[in-house]
Write an enzyme that holds these catalytic residues in place. Structure first.
Site, PDB file in Angstrom:
ATOM      1  N   GLU A  55       7.511  -9.234  13.748  1.00 60.53           N
ATOM      2  CA  GLU A  55       6.955  -7.922  14.114  1.00 60.53           C
ATOM      3  C   GLU A  55       6.015  -8.025  15.313  1.00 60.53           C
ATOM      4  O   GLU A  55       5.896  -7.085  16.092  1.00 60.53           O
ATOM      5  CB  GLU A  55       6.220  -7.293  12.923  1.00 60.53           C
ATOM      6  CG  GLU A  55       7.153  -6.811  11.812  1.00 60.53           C
ATOM      7  CD  GLU A  55       7.503  -7.904  10.805  1.00 60.53           C
ATOM      8  OE1 GLU A  55       7.126  -9.083  11.024  1.00 60.53           O
ATOM      9  OE2 GLU A  55       8.157  -7.586   9.793  1.00 60.53           O
ATOM     10  N   PHE A 117       3.694  -3.237  -4.661  1.00 64.12           N
ATOM     11  CA  PHE A 117       4.337  -4.280  -3.875  1.00 64.12           C
ATOM     12  C   PHE A 117       4.348  -3.898  -2.388  1.00 64.12           C
ATOM     13  O   PHE A 117       4.770  -2.821  -2.016  1.00 64.12           O
ATOM     14  CB  PHE A 117       5.775  -4.507  -4.366  1.00 64.12           C
ATOM     15  CG  PHE A 117       6.490  -5.567  -3.574  1.00 64.12           C
ATOM     16  CD1 PHE A 117       6.045  -6.886  -3.590  1.00 64.12           C
ATOM     17  CD2 PHE A 117       7.578  -5.242  -2.780  1.00 64.12           C
ATOM     18  CE1 PHE A 117       6.682  -7.858  -2.840  1.00 64.12           C
ATOM     19  CE2 PHE A 117       8.222  -6.211  -2.028  1.00 64.12           C
ATOM     20  CZ  PHE A 117       7.777  -7.523  -2.059  1.00 64.12           C
ATOM     21  N   GLN A 118       3.849  -4.797  -1.567  1.00 61.87           N
ATOM     22  CA  GLN A 118       3.761  -4.605  -0.120  1.00 61.87           C
ATOM     23  C   GLN A 118       2.955  -3.379   0.294  1.00 61.87           C
ATOM     24  O   GLN A 118       3.200  -2.777   1.320  1.00 61.87           O
ATOM     25  CB  GLN A 118       5.155  -4.605   0.529  1.00 61.87           C
ATOM     26  CG  GLN A 118       5.819  -5.969   0.384  1.00 61.87           C
ATOM     27  CD  GLN A 118       7.043  -6.145   1.254  1.00 61.87           C
ATOM     28  OE1 GLN A 118       7.746  -5.183   1.560  1.00 61.87           O
ATOM     29  NE2 GLN A 118       7.305  -7.379   1.656  1.00 61.87           N
ATOM     30  N   LYS A 167       7.026   6.263   1.521  1.00 59.33           N
ATOM     31  CA  LYS A 167       8.470   6.263   1.280  1.00 59.33           C
ATOM     32  C   LYS A 167       8.956   7.612   0.753  1.00 59.33           C
ATOM     33  O   LYS A 167      10.029   8.084   1.138  1.00 59.33           O
ATOM     34  CB  LYS A 167       8.819   5.137   0.303  1.00 59.33           C
ATOM     35  CG  LYS A 167      10.260   4.685   0.479  1.00 59.33           C
ATOM     36  CD  LYS A 167      10.505   3.349  -0.179  1.00 59.33           C
ATOM     37  CE  LYS A 167      11.991   3.013  -0.105  1.00 59.33           C
ATOM     38  NZ  LYS A 167      12.295   1.793  -0.861  1.00 59.33           N
TER      39      LYS A 167
END
Ligand SMILES: Cc1ncc(C[n+]2csc(CCOP(=O)(O)OP(=O)(O)O)c2C)c(N)n1
Lengths: 565, 179
Positions: A55, A117-118, A167
């Site tokens: 990234e 998560f993340q 999301k």
């Protein structure tokens, strides 16, 4: 655009990018951004996605793209580690005023704060190094936030913007309607020029006997090269540049007197403390430029043309601040000044340049010793690219040498990490620079240290068939740090020696053409083969291990204490 | 060394999540201690006002306030000295109820300081005092020997003597957009 009814937030992201004329993004996928990647797949004929190998590579590529093209660069990653890997590039873009928009995925809104998560607080982490940031939690916010992001990134003093999209917002359906942002009530990017300040500045310029211009990247960002050149030529004033200002005026222009700052030219540094008027244009008096501010241009009146009010009096107190877009203020100023020339004053610059030539430049460019120098390598690149290449340099000795000796004809030819000094910048930035200016030759000049910080981007170059030319100036040392150790730490070379791999084999493993040069007689032919190749090319040039870069202003010293040896 | 002065910084902002972080980061980056910090909606709908108290040099505060004003969601930022503002702080003192009856002095302090008793119940009572720092401090010092169960003081709230002109800025923007 048809079919904008009931589309997903993810599709809206792509459609918003298209509305902003984005046809290229750099990125790396992952869980929290997958809906958007699915749309990249569907819209691949409209928006090209370049998969970098890290990234950090994506964000530096976006920076390189922005710097060579003047457009907004876009980098896109997933949440968590994908997002945190952007931070160095964002900080770099912030300090070098580079317009980029970073888009990161984020866990669903209902999971925010649950250590999902993340999940990482990328808004919080990036806040001090972004011009603006926004977390989208509803699809309906996508067009508004992206429109604002592009407007903020490129208007006024440009900078990085981060948009974090949960999301659920990527999945949510809504009716898409895009309106470009044309203004924000709390934000006035371009201060209005005060005509009185123009007149005050003109008066000082017309009365000056030994004036000096120091320009920075502001001239390039403002697309003011033409106005700047007219101003320089009408005023007849010698003009020196900061590292990021390089190439705004051709190197060979008779009034271009070289680079200021720590490894700049002797004349403009010494004479900063002898001029009677300093005209600073689109530059911010960085400490690498000013040295000790208590003994910087104390004898001179100072005019500062600047778009960002925070820069006025930040490091150096000025007499006449001229706030505004320098494209306009330079034109206004030109109208109000007399046509003049400064023969005797210019002769002092010439004399000091001769002194620098005899003490430093001669040995750099026509060395008597056996080992190759970085200087002669840059001269060979100049010669064989006819000075037309974009030089993307990394950070260290080779960077200073590249900026000192590169011969620039066109603007936007010098891309380097100036304010942050980010090693590992050049290779990915060169990818972006090439894609932002596909017709131009792009040569990355990198040290053996910095090269290995983002070396994996050779994979990106191979996969996307990008004809970037890469020159490794290999001294088997972290050269710039070694130089400081030699000069200020009694040659105690703590952790600066590098045991290097075979760079040619590595390039070849990525299926790239590559060769290595060790002897003077092979240098030009090898550079010629590299320049003539239509494909990417990695050229390793083995240079003297313990050469130093001079002139040098020791840190904390005054510009007039610049050393030639 | 330039002398440090107490400044009241007033910041008019859009209501944007995260702006608090952005503003405090500007102080953090320069290692400047914030004395007090309050925020509320101001006289204009949807416009917020932060009031920050800091002790700094004049040249330092000037630079910091420019950095604050540079933030995209900040409409305007100002800084003022104490002479240029009208300001107050509020303090709450929680005291054991029996001391109110047993220690006659306490009643005297409350009366003398123009403080108010805002709650009384069998266990404790709460005194409120609004005023300058030295006034709330004095009451604190007076009451402390008798045992304070809790004490808290608000950040400074302030209005300036001069005009701020925020509505004018917002109207100029509206008119420009119409053009
Ligand atoms: C990410 C990062 N880490 C550390 C540094 C400190 N640093 C500045 S120059 C330099 C040495 C660079 O060595 P090399 O890439 O081999 O280039 P050279 O100076 O030899 O030309 C280092 C370690 C930096 N600028 N960036």
């Amino acid at each position: 655009m048809k079919n904008n009814k009931n589309i997903s937030g993810a599709e809206a992201v792509i459609k918003s990018l298209i509305k902003e004329n984005v046809d290229l993004v750099f990125g790396y996928p992952g869980g929290a951004i997958m809906p958007v990647y699915d749309e990249f797949f569907k819209f691949q004929d409209k928006v090209h996605h370049v998969l970098t190998r890290h990234e950090q590579g994506a964000v530096h590529a976006a920076q390189g793209y922005a710097r060579s093209s003047g457009r907004v660069g876009v980098a896109i990653t997933t949440s968590g580690p994908g997002a945190t890997n952007l931070v160095t590039g964002i900080a770099d873009a912030q300090i070098d005023s580079t317009p980029i928009v970073c888009i990161t995925g984020q866990v669903s809104a209902h999971l925010l704060g649950s250590d999902a998560f993340q999940e990482t607080d990328i808004i919080g982490i990036s806040m001090p190094v972004t011009k603006w940031s926004y977390q989208i939690t509803k699809a309906s916010e996508v067009p508004v936030a992206i429109a604002k992001a592009f407007y903020i990134a490129k208007s006024g003093r440009p900078g990085p913007v981060l948009i974090d999209i949960t999301k659920n917002a990527q999945f949510e359906m809504f009716d898409f309607n895009y309106k470009k942002c044309i203004g924000i009530r709390s934000y006035s990017p371009i201060p209005k020029i005060d005509k009185n300040k123009i007149l005050d500045a003109a008066k000082l310029i017309n009365a000056a006997k030994k004036p000096l211009i120091v320009w920075g990247q502001g001239v390039i960002i403002a697309n003011a090269e033409k106005e700047f050149k007219s101003f320089v030529e009408k005023s007849g004033i010698p003009a020196a540049w900061t590292i990021l200002g390089a190439s705004a005026l051709p190197t060979s222009h008779e009034l271009n007197v070289g680079m200021v700052g720590m490894h700049g030219n002797y004349g403009p540094n010494i004479l900063t403390n002898q001029c009677d008027l300093l005209i600073a244009i689109g530059m911010r008096f960085d400490d690498r430029v000013t040295g000790d501010t208590n003994s910087y241009a104390k004898q001179a009146k100072i005019i500062h043309l600047e778009i960002d009010p925070v820069e006025i009096d930040k490091n150096i107190k000025v007499d006449v601040p001229v706030l505004g877009d320098c494209k306009e203020s330079l034109a206004m100023l030109s109208k109000n000044i007399k046509t003049k020339s400064y023969k005797n004053w210019l002769k002092i610059f010439d004399d000091l340049m001769k002194k620098e030539f005899n003490k430093v430049i001669k040995n750099d460019l026509s060395p008597k010793k056996k080992g190759l120098t970085m200087g002669e390598s840059i001269i060979a690149i100049n010669k064989l690219t006819k000075g037309k290449a974009i030089i993307v340099s990394d950070v260290g000795q080779h960077q200073m040498v590249a900026c000192r000796y590169a011969n620039f004809i066109e603007s936007r030819s010098n891309i380097t990490s100036g304010g942050l000094g980010t090693m590992g910048f050049a290779l990915p930035a060169a990818i972006g620079a090439k894609m932002g200016a596909p017709k131009r030759e792009v040569v990355a000049v990198i040290g053996d240290g910095g090269y290995q910080m983002t070396i994996q981007e050779l994979g990106t170059i191979f996969q996307h068939k990008l004809p970037v030319k890469i020159v490794i100036l290999n001294n088997d040392f972290l050269g710039m740090v070694r130089q400081w150790q030699e000069m200020f730490f009694d040659k105690r070379y703590a952790s600066t020696e590098m045991v290097n791999p075979d760079f040619v084999s590595i390039a070849k493993a990525y299926f790239l053409d590559s060769e290595k040069v060790e002897n003077r007689s092979d240098l030009e032919p090898a550079v010629k083969r590299m320049v003539e190749s239509k494909k990417p090319y990695v050229l390793e040039i083995c240079v003297e291990k313990e050469d130093n870069v001079f002139p040098m202003i020791p840190s904390g010293a005054s510009v007039s204490d610049i050393r030639l040896e | 060394m330039e002398k440090k002065t107490l400044f009241t910084v007033s910041i008019y902002t859009e209501n944007n999540v995260g702006l608090l972080n952005r503003i405090s980061a500007i102080f953090l980056k320069r290692h400047i201690n914030i004395e007090s910090f309050t925020t509320s909606e101001c006289e204009i709908e949807n416009v917020f006002r932060f009031i920050i108290l800091v002790e700094m040099t004049h040249s330092g505060i000037n630079k910091v306030v420019k950095q604050i004003e540079k933030q995209v969601d900040v409409i305007k930022a100002f800084y003022h000295t104490d002479e240029e503002t009208i300001f107050q702080e509020t303090a709450l003192y929680k005291v054991k109820s029996n001391s109110l009856f047993e220690e006659r002095e306490i009643q005297k302090f409350i009366k003398k300081s123009n403080a108010r008793i805002i709650t009384v119940n069998p266990e404790f009572f709460v005194i409120e005092k609004t005023g300058f720092r030295n006034e709330t401090d004095k009451l604190y010092n007076d009451l402390a020997p008798y045992g304070l169960l809790q004490f808290t003081r608000s950040g400074r709230i302030a209005v300036t003597k001069s005009k701020m002109g925020i509505s004018e800025i917002l109207n100029t923007f509206k008119n420009q957009k119409k053009k």
